[in-house]
Design an enzyme around this catalytic site. Structure first.
Site, PDB file in Angstrom:
ATOM      1  N   LYS A  37       0.839  -1.206   0.000  1.00 10.91           N
ATOM      2  CA  LYS A  37       0.000   0.000   0.000  1.00 10.91           C
ATOM      3  C   LYS A  37       0.875   1.258   0.000  1.00 10.91           C
ATOM      4  CE  LYS A  37      -0.326  -0.163   5.059  1.00 10.91           C
ATOM      5  NZ  LYS A  37      -1.155  -0.630   6.187  1.00 10.91           N
ATOM      6  N   TYR A 258      12.923  31.412   4.822  1.00 10.05           N
ATOM      7  CA  TYR A 258      11.665  32.122   5.049  1.00 10.05           C
ATOM      8  C   TYR A 258      11.490  32.533   6.515  1.00 10.05           C
ATOM      9  CZ  TYR A 258       9.852  30.931   0.403  1.00 10.05           C
ATOM     10  OH  TYR A 258       9.653  30.823  -0.935  1.00 10.05           O
TER      11      TYR A 258
END
Ligand code: PLP
Length: 363
Positions: A37, A258
């Site tokens: 998965k 940032y």
């Protein structure tokens, strides 16, 4: 030759070694279901499934129907269990010859309402034994048997909630006991034996006596046993590598990234890497939490991780633009160690690796 970009390397010989090690923990006749998965835990579900099919894996498992459909589209013919089908999936499940896990009356009803359903269509029934996530409860067995009418599940299964946790050993043993009780009640009431499975990777490693007819393994195949004592036997399949895009010299008092996430108290040298939170390196790894490897030395991630980039401190490392940077691999630093620095687990970083990162197969 260093790849001049960020890459996920998939080491298929490590995958084979891990499969062999996990098999050494169980009986020869016990079936193995490989859990592929979430893009095979962030690697590549087609590449991994094809290799496992070559190694004669008995079963594959995915979480959602689309994941199984993709494997069928790519030519995978091994039986595939869909662990968490949704009610509108069943026509597709049957078209693509996937095996649904039936975990509630609502889902059973949708399955039975599919016009495509044929008499002996294979499916599995999931019981809840304590994880309290999906599955029928023990007090629903009578109603379940009535509701099944002439449908015949080919396996019943359950899922352990804490098989990696030594402090929860008695909880796990209670789950196993409950599963045995539910199974024999179910078998007695339908009047036949039925094949069973409950163990995940840590279950195989710590509770192999409860292997029944099949075991399921995900993280172990990819090289993690949730315990350092297995590090000699399980080898990481997935390595994450990148390069230095640009080197900057930062003066005392300047900031990096940032919102000025890093403020320099002295002059330092930084490297900018072409990988960020959109690639799966979440912001929790930034601001001095985690480090990466440059030319055999550890370099701290500084400032806020950007969407597509992050910056590291290379002040004490001799390196150049274009040099390789290892985020994690099977030799220097494992994904488990990398995630520990940010308080999370290998499962999370692996499955977060963005599809935009190039995959390279190593044999
Ligand atoms: C994901 C999953 C697994 C695989 O667990 P690992 O710890 O990765 O081996 C097994 N069973 C179920 C039901 C799962 O959801």
């Amino acid at each position: 030759m260093i790849n001049q970009e960020t890459v996920v390397e998939i080491n298929l010989s490590n995958l084979k070694k891990n499969l062999d090690f996990l098999k050494s923990k169980i009986r020869k006749e016990t079936l193995v279901m490989a859990v592929v998965k979430a893009f095979a835990y962030g690697s590549d579900s087609t590449i991994i499934s094809k290799k496992l099919e070559k190694e004669k894996i008995d079963y594959l498992a995915v979480a959602y129907t689309v994941e199984g459909m993709e494997l069928r589209d790519k030519g995978i013919t091994t039986p595939i269990l869909v662990l968490h089908p949704q009610i509108n999936d069943f026509d597709k499940i049957i078209d693509f010859e996937l095996e649904p896990s039936i975990y509630s009356f609502r889902v059973l009803k949708a399955f039975m309402n599919s016009k495509k359903l044929t008499k002996n269509y294979p499916f599995q029934i999931k019981f809840n034994t304590g994880l309290n996530r999906l599955g029928f409860n023990e007090n629903q067995i009578d109603k379940l048997i009535l509701s099944l009418k002439n449908l015949k599940p080919n396996f019943i299964f359950s899922h352990l909630g804490a098989s990696e946790d030594v402090l929860e050993k008695s909880f796990t043993n209670e789950q196993i006991k409950k599963f045995i009780f539910i199974s024999s009640d179910f078998e007695n009431k339908i009047g036949r034996k039925i094949k069973k499975h409950i163990l995940n990777t840590s279950g195989i490693l710590n509770f192999s006596e409860a292997q029944f007819e099949m075991v399921r393994t995900g993280i172990g195949l990819y090289g993690f046993g949730n315990d350092s004592k297995f590090n000699d036997n399980l080898k990481p399949v997935i390595s994450l590598k990148t390069i230095i895009s640009q080197i900057n010299h930062i003066k005392k008092g300047e900031s990096v990234g940032y919102n000025r996430g890093f403020l320099s108290k002295k002059s330092i040298t930084t490297a900018t890497l072409p990988i960020g939170h959109a690639d799966g390196i979440n912001r929790q790894y930034g601001n001095g939490k985690a480090s990466v490897m440059v030319n055999g030395k550890s370099a701290l991630i500084i400032g806020n991780i950007c969407m597509d980039m992050m910056m590291i401190d290379i002040s004490n490392i001799i390196c150049n633009e274009g040099d390789e940077v290892i985020i994690f691999d099977d030799k220097n630093v494992s994904a488990e160690e990398f995630t520990e620095s940010a308080g999370t687990i290998s499962y999370e970083i692996l499955t977060a690796l963005s599809k935009r990162i190039k995959r390279i197969v190593i044999n």
